[in-house]
Scaffold this motif. Structure first.
Motif, short mmCIF file in Angstrom:
data_model
loop_
_atom_site.label_atom_id
_atom_site.label_comp_id
_atom_site.label_asym_id
_atom_site.label_seq_id
_atom_site.Cartn_x
_atom_site.Cartn_y
_atom_site.Cartn_z
N GLY A 164 -15.45 28.37 -2.91
CA GLY A 164 -14.47 27.35 -2.56
C GLY A 164 -13.12 27.64 -3.20
N ARG A 165 -13.15 28.10 -4.45
CA ARG A 165 -11.92 28.48 -5.15
C ARG A 165 -11.23 29.61 -4.42
NH1 ARG A 165 -10.82 32.78 -8.35
NH2 ARG A 165 -9.10 32.50 -9.79
N TRP A 166 -11.98 30.66 -4.06
CA TRP A 166 -11.39 31.79 -3.34
C TRP A 166 -10.78 31.33 -2.01
CZ3 TRP A 166 -12.92 33.53 1.50
CH2 TRP A 166 -12.17 34.61 1.98
N ALA A 167 -11.53 30.54 -1.25
CA ALA A 167 -11.04 30.07 0.05
C ALA A 167 -9.78 29.23 -0.13
CB ALA A 167 -12.12 29.28 0.77
N TRP A 168 -9.77 28.36 -1.14
CA TRP A 168 -8.61 27.50 -1.38
C TRP A 168 -7.39 28.35 -1.72
CZ3 TRP A 168 -5.16 26.18 -5.26
CH2 TRP A 168 -4.43 25.00 -5.04
N LEU A 169 -7.56 29.30 -2.65
CA LEU A 169 -6.43 30.16 -3.03
C LEU A 169 -5.94 30.99 -1.85
CD1 LEU A 169 -7.65 31.35 -6.54
CD2 LEU A 169 -5.74 29.80 -6.08
N ASP A 170 -6.88 31.57 -1.11
CA ASP A 170 -6.52 32.39 0.05
C ASP A 170 -5.81 31.55 1.11
OD1 ASP A 170 -6.91 35.12 1.40
OD2 ASP A 170 -7.78 33.75 2.90
N SER A 171 -6.30 30.33 1.32
CA SER A 171 -5.68 29.46 2.32
C SER A 171 -4.27 29.07 1.92
CB SER A 171 -6.53 28.20 2.54
OG SER A 171 -6.43 27.31 1.44
N ILE B 256 -6.91 25.66 -10.59
CA ILE B 256 -7.76 26.42 -9.67
C ILE B 256 -7.50 27.92 -9.77
CG2 ILE B 256 -8.46 26.70 -7.25
CD1 ILE B 256 -9.27 23.99 -8.64
N LYS B 257 -6.31 28.33 -10.18
CA LYS B 257 -6.02 29.76 -10.31
C LYS B 257 -6.90 30.43 -11.36
CE LYS B 257 -1.35 29.88 -8.56
NZ LYS B 257 0.08 29.99 -8.87
N SER B 258 -7.39 29.69 -12.31
CA SER B 258 -8.21 30.29 -13.36
C SER B 258 -9.68 30.39 -12.93
CB SER B 258 -8.14 29.45 -14.64
OG SER B 258 -9.07 29.97 -15.58
N PRO B 259 -10.22 31.61 -12.95
CA PRO B 259 -11.65 31.74 -12.62
C PRO B 259 -12.54 31.09 -13.69
CG PRO B 259 -10.75 33.86 -13.33
CD PRO B 259 -9.59 32.89 -13.23
N LEU B 260 -11.96 30.73 -14.82
CA LEU B 260 -12.75 30.08 -15.87
C LEU B 260 -13.20 28.67 -15.48
CD1 LEU B 260 -10.82 31.23 -19.07
CD2 LEU B 260 -12.99 32.09 -18.16
N MET B 261 -12.69 28.17 -14.38
CA MET B 261 -13.12 26.84 -13.94
C MET B 261 -14.62 26.78 -13.68
SD MET B 261 -11.57 26.77 -10.09
CE MET B 261 -12.74 25.77 -9.19
N VAL B 262 -15.26 27.92 -13.44
CA VAL B 262 -16.70 27.93 -13.21
C VAL B 262 -17.49 28.07 -14.52
CG1 VAL B 262 -16.49 28.82 -10.85
CG2 VAL B 262 -16.82 30.42 -12.76
N MET C 258 -9.10 20.29 -5.22
CA MET C 258 -8.84 21.13 -4.05
C MET C 258 -8.80 20.33 -2.75
SD MET C 258 -10.91 24.69 -4.79
CE MET C 258 -12.51 23.96 -5.13
N ILE C 259 -9.64 19.31 -2.65
CA ILE C 259 -9.75 18.56 -1.39
C ILE C 259 -8.76 17.40 -1.32
CG2 ILE C 259 -11.29 17.11 0.02
CD1 ILE C 259 -13.62 18.88 -1.11
N LEU C 260 -8.68 16.62 -2.39
CA LEU C 260 -7.88 15.40 -2.34
C LEU C 260 -6.46 15.55 -2.91
CD1 LEU C 260 -10.59 12.77 -3.35
CD2 LEU C 260 -9.85 13.45 -1.06
#
Length: 149
Positions: free
Chosen positions: A94-101, A33-39, A20-22
């Motif tokens: 962070g996932r939500w913020a990244w997707l929303d951004s 990142i679209k998959s919530p299974l990443m957590v 997400m950052i780099l």
């Protein structure tokens, strides 16, 4: 075992933060990142730590007191479980913020420090994103034509 799980908790989350950052514009990043299974790996670690101690955990969370929570988190298993809890929720936020951004078109260079803040001090990263996100509005989704309805 507890020490290993504690160390493993951030290790299983770190690759997602790196993406997400780099590597925010890499097509693979968006797919992952679209998959919530990443957590899921962090959730599994949390479950391994908490489920065997459920008899101690439930009273402390059902009727919390400062002393009760301090006692719960004061041991190795409690601290490791608390850490896993924070890592999983920070990653999900962070996932939500990244997707929303991405939907709003917030520049990656603005999101990078927000995501770092979310890793380090979760709620402050969320607050930072909530403050900046209002400057970018989502593009209006076109309404379907009458024939398509």
């Amino acid at each position: 075992m507890t020490e290993v799980l504690f160390t493993l908790t951030f290790a299983v989350a770190a690759p997602f933060w790196v993406l997400m950052i780099l590597l925010p514009n890499w097509s693979v990043t968006a797919r992952i990142i679209k998959s919530p299974l990443m957590v899921a790996p962090g959730l599994l670690i949390y479950a391994v730590l908490v489920l065997p101690a459920l008899a101690e955990v439930l009273p402390a969370v059902l009727s919390p007191t400062l002393d009760g929570v301090r006692e719960l988190l004061g041991g190795a298993v409690g601290a490791a479980a608390g850490w896993a809890h924070m890592i999983v929720f920070d990653l999900f936020v962070g996932r939500w913020a990244w997707l929303d951004s991405r939907e709003r078109g917030v520049p990656s260079l603005i999101m990078a420090p927000v995501l770092v803040l979310t890793i380090l001090l979760g709620p402050l990263g969320l607050a930072a994103y909530l403050i900046i996100r209002g400057r970018w509005t989502r593009p209006a989704t076109p309404r379907p034509a009458a024939a398509e309805r």
